[in-house]
Scaffold this motif. Structure first.
Motif, short mmCIF file in Angstrom:
data_model
loop_
_atom_site.label_atom_id
_atom_site.label_comp_id
_atom_site.label_asym_id
_atom_site.label_seq_id
_atom_site.Cartn_x
_atom_site.Cartn_y
_atom_site.Cartn_z
N GLU A 253 49.36 31.72 -56.44
CA GLU A 253 50.61 31.22 -56.66
C GLU A 253 50.85 29.90 -55.60
N MET A 254 51.00 30.53 -54.42
CA MET A 254 51.45 29.63 -53.32
C MET A 254 50.21 28.64 -53.23
N SER A 255 49.15 28.65 -53.24
CA SER A 255 48.12 27.65 -53.05
C SER A 255 48.59 26.47 -54.27
N LEU B 268 49.55 38.13 -48.33
CA LEU B 268 49.73 38.00 -49.75
C LEU B 268 48.80 38.69 -50.52
N SER B 269 49.11 39.02 -51.74
CA SER B 269 47.96 39.64 -52.56
C SER B 269 47.16 38.60 -53.21
N VAL C 1 53.52 36.36 -37.71
CA VAL C 1 52.79 36.99 -38.86
C VAL C 1 53.81 37.82 -39.73
N SER C 2 53.87 37.40 -40.95
CA SER C 2 54.77 37.65 -42.05
C SER C 2 54.16 38.58 -42.85
N ASN C 3 54.74 40.08 -43.00
CA ASN C 3 54.09 40.89 -43.81
C ASN C 3 55.32 41.81 -44.73
N TRP C 4 54.59 42.97 -44.94
CA TRP C 4 55.58 43.78 -45.79
C TRP C 4 56.56 44.77 -44.87
N SER D 31 39.81 41.84 -47.71
CA SER D 31 40.79 42.24 -46.64
C SER D 31 40.19 42.09 -45.38
N ALA D 32 38.95 42.49 -45.29
CA ALA D 32 38.20 42.38 -43.72
C ALA D 32 38.11 40.86 -43.69
#
Length: 134
Positions: A106-108, A99-100, A42-45, A19-20
């Motif tokens: 999956e996106m890659s 993303l997790s 920035v797209s997040n939860w 994460s860092a």
């Protein structure tokens, strides 16, 4: 190895370092991402996650910058659908997406994510070799 509580979630050392590394790479994107408009999308939860990221990472990293951060908050399925729908456009409406590992893989595999040019990231040498992924 003991787990640490980060933002109310238990994280092991490997996830914390990963994460860092992602945060470090994302911090360098403002200079190249939306330089023309001065905006970084920035797209997040959202929710507590967004509030803590904005307070603990974005504010310290971008306060002195002219870059304006725009939050695109949505659950994972909607964010992934947007990435897939926009993959053939010359420019996505999102600059950085949280993303997790599984979702990023999956996106890659779908050809949605751009590979970072590590030579353009000044602090890339600080990313642990095991955590470097395209």
């Amino acid at each position: 190895m003991t787990d640490q509580s980060i933002f109310g979630h238990v994280m092991d050392r490997r996830r914390l370092i990963a994460s860092a590394a992602v945060l470090g790479a994302a911090a360098l994107l403002p200079g190249i991402a939306r330089a023309q408009s001065g905006e970084l999308v920035v797209s997040n939860w959202g929710g507590d996650w967004n509030e803590r990221i904005a307070k603990g990472f974005e504010a310290p990293a971008f306060t002195a910058s002219a870059m304006r951060i725009i939050h695109d908050l949505a659950p994972v399925p909607e964010r992934k659908a947007k990435l897939l729908a926009e993959r053939r456009l010359p420019r996505s409406s999102v600059d950085v997406t949280w993303l997790s590992d599984a979702d990023a893989y999956e996106m890659s595999a779908q050809g949605v994510l751009e590979t970072l040019n590590m030579s353009r990231i000044p602090s890339a040498s600080h990313i642990i070799e095991k955590l470097r992924r395209p």
